[in-house]
Design a protein around this motif. Structure first.
Motif, PDB file in Angstrom:
ATOM      1  N   MET A   1      -9.385   3.240 -10.731  1.00 12.80           N
ATOM      2  CA  MET A   1      -8.737   2.575  -9.501  1.00 12.80           C
ATOM      3  C   MET A   1      -7.247   3.114  -9.287  1.00 12.80           C
ATOM      4  SD  MET A   1      -8.044  -1.515  -8.631  1.00 12.80           S
ATOM      5  CE  MET A   1      -9.708  -1.736  -8.827  1.00 12.80           C
ATOM      6  N   PRO A   2      -6.835   3.845  -8.590  1.00 15.61           N
ATOM      7  CA  PRO A   2      -5.791   4.423  -8.334  1.00 15.61           C
ATOM      8  C   PRO A   2      -4.785   3.427  -7.638  1.00 15.61           C
ATOM      9  CG  PRO A   2      -7.060   5.641  -6.943  1.00 15.61           C
ATOM     10  CD  PRO A   2      -7.762   4.620  -7.476  1.00 15.61           C
ATOM     11  N   MET A   3      -3.288   3.472  -8.293  1.00 13.20           N
ATOM     12  CA  MET A   3      -2.225   2.493  -7.657  1.00 13.20           C
ATOM     13  C   MET A   3      -1.229   3.393  -7.541  1.00 13.20           C
ATOM     14  SD  MET A   3      -0.566  -0.807  -9.090  1.00 13.20           S
ATOM     15  CE  MET A   3       0.527  -1.721  -8.041  1.00 13.20           C
ATOM     16  N   VAL A   4      -0.676   3.604  -6.361  1.00 11.79           N
ATOM     17  CA  VAL A   4       0.489   4.380  -5.664  1.00 11.79           C
ATOM     18  C   VAL A   4       1.383   3.162  -5.524  1.00 11.79           C
ATOM     19  CG1 VAL A   4       0.951   6.035  -3.943  1.00 11.79           C
ATOM     20  CG2 VAL A   4      -1.174   6.174  -4.768  1.00 11.79           C
ATOM     21  N   THR A   5       2.753   3.809  -5.766  1.00 14.14           N
ATOM     22  CA  THR A   5       4.100   2.984  -5.469  1.00 14.14           C
ATOM     23  C   THR A   5       4.794   3.816  -4.432  1.00 14.14           C
ATOM     24  OG1 THR A   5       3.866   1.574  -7.131  1.00 14.14           O
ATOM     25  CG2 THR A   5       6.057   1.660  -5.943  1.00 14.14           C
ATOM     26  N   VAL A   6       4.959   3.447  -3.489  1.00 15.39           N
ATOM     27  CA  VAL A   6       6.095   4.217  -2.527  1.00 15.39           C
ATOM     28  C   VAL A   6       7.354   3.411  -2.348  1.00 15.39           C
ATOM     29  CG1 VAL A   6       6.278   5.245  -0.176  1.00 15.39           C
ATOM     30  CG2 VAL A   6       4.047   4.991  -1.046  1.00 15.39           C
ATOM     31  N   GLN A   7       8.479   4.110  -2.749  1.00 19.78           N
ATOM     32  CA  GLN A   7       9.578   3.297  -2.564  1.00 19.78           C
ATOM     33  C   GLN A   7      10.537   4.313  -1.802  1.00 19.78           C
ATOM     34  OE1 GLN A   7      10.983   3.591  -6.694  1.00 19.78           O
ATOM     35  NE2 GLN A   7      10.801   1.340  -7.004  1.00 19.78           N
ATOM     36  N   MET A  32      -1.776   7.805   2.233  1.00 14.89           N
ATOM     37  CA  MET A  32      -1.745   7.772   0.617  1.00 14.89           C
ATOM     38  C   MET A  32      -3.274   7.710   0.195  1.00 14.89           C
ATOM     39  SD  MET A  32       1.002   8.106  -0.927  1.00 14.89           S
ATOM     40  CE  MET A  32       2.025   8.961   0.240  1.00 14.89           C
ATOM     41  N   SER A  33      -3.936   6.657   0.908  1.00 18.79           N
ATOM     42  CA  SER A  33      -5.412   6.519   0.454  1.00 18.79           C
ATOM     43  C   SER A  33      -6.121   7.785   0.858  1.00 18.79           C
ATOM     44  CB  SER A  33      -5.953   5.249   1.150  1.00 18.79           C
ATOM     45  OG  SER A  33      -5.227   4.092   0.741  1.00 18.79           O
ATOM     46  N   GLN A  34      -6.069   8.476   1.937  1.00 17.50           N
ATOM     47  CA  GLN A  34      -6.562   9.520   2.384  1.00 17.50           C
ATOM     48  C   GLN A  34      -6.293  10.845   1.430  1.00 17.50           C
ATOM     49  OE1 GLN A  34      -8.812   9.765   5.113  1.00 17.50           O
ATOM     50  NE2 GLN A  34      -9.381  11.839   3.816  1.00 17.50           N
ATOM     51  N   VAL A  35      -5.017  10.919   0.899  1.00 17.78           N
ATOM     52  CA  VAL A  35      -4.824  11.979   0.108  1.00 17.78           C
ATOM     53  C   VAL A  35      -5.349  11.966  -1.352  1.00 17.78           C
ATOM     54  CG1 VAL A  35      -2.990  12.830  -1.591  1.00 17.78           C
ATOM     55  CG2 VAL A  35      -2.436  12.520   0.665  1.00 17.78           C
ATOM     56  N   LEU A  40      -8.758  13.669  -5.239  1.00 13.77           N
ATOM     57  CA  LEU A  40      -9.648  13.130  -6.327  1.00 13.77           C
ATOM     58  C   LEU A  40     -10.899  12.442  -5.955  1.00 13.77           C
ATOM     59  CD1 LEU A  40      -6.616  11.260  -8.043  1.00 13.77           C
ATOM     60  CD2 LEU A  40      -7.394  13.605  -8.645  1.00 13.77           C
ATOM     61  N   GLY A  41     -11.370  12.512  -4.794  1.00 12.12           N
ATOM     62  CA  GLY A  41     -12.460  11.925  -4.513  1.00 12.12           C
ATOM     63  C   GLY A  41     -12.565  10.302  -4.570  1.00 12.12           C
ATOM     64  N   LYS A  42     -11.384   9.714  -4.629  1.00  8.10           N
ATOM     65  CA  LYS A  42     -11.176   8.169  -4.821  1.00  8.10           C
ATOM     66  C   LYS A  42     -11.341   7.434  -3.620  1.00  8.10           C
ATOM     67  CE  LYS A  42     -10.185   8.587  -9.245  1.00  8.10           C
ATOM     68  NZ  LYS A  42     -11.019   7.919 -10.334  1.00  8.10           N
ATOM     69  N   PRO A  43     -12.427   6.449  -3.334  1.00  3.29           N
ATOM     70  CA  PRO A  43     -12.691   6.040  -2.124  1.00  3.29           C
ATOM     71  C   PRO A  43     -11.355   5.151  -1.626  1.00  3.29           C
ATOM     72  CG  PRO A  43     -14.578   5.752  -3.509  1.00  3.29           C
ATOM     73  CD  PRO A  43     -13.543   6.398  -4.313  1.00  3.29           C
ATOM     74  N   PRO A  44     -10.993   5.080  -0.360  1.00  2.00           N
ATOM     75  CA  PRO A  44      -9.736   4.103  -0.065  1.00  2.00           C
ATOM     76  C   PRO A  44      -9.892   2.668  -0.282  1.00  2.00           C
ATOM     77  CG  PRO A  44     -10.697   5.751   1.675  1.00  2.00           C
ATOM     78  CD  PRO A  44     -11.601   5.953   0.719  1.00  2.00           C
TER      79      PRO A  44
END
Length: 78
Positions: A1-7, A32-35, A40-44
């Motif tokens: 499960m990816p986690m992205v932090t945008v600051q 971010m979810s689309q990228v 990586l093929g990670k579902p949104p």
């Protein structure tokens, strides 16, 4: 499960705005979810995106407060 932090600094992108709008944040969440899906093929629905707005005085760049550094850049280009 990816986690992205945008600051980002707490500044608006248009005159008179002092923050990022809800619509802009929603676009960032989608983007971010689309990228992560494209690369990586990670579902949104597996992706968490955390958006943080930071006061400008809490950011430094080039060894000085961002506002001061921007002034230096403006003087060099002007």
């Amino acid at each position: 499960m990816p986690m992205v932090t945008v600051q980002v600094t707490r500044e608006g992108t248009e005159p008179g705005a002092d923050h990022v709008t809800a619509e802009q944040k929603a676009a960032i969440y989608r983007g971010m979810s689309q990228v992560l899906f494209d690369v990586l093929g990670k579902p949104p629905e597996w992706t968490w995106v955390v958006f943080q707005e930071v006061e400008l005085e809490n950011w430094g760049w080039g060894g000085m407060p961002v506002a001061d550094y921007r002034k230096v850049l403006a003087e060099k280009s002007g």
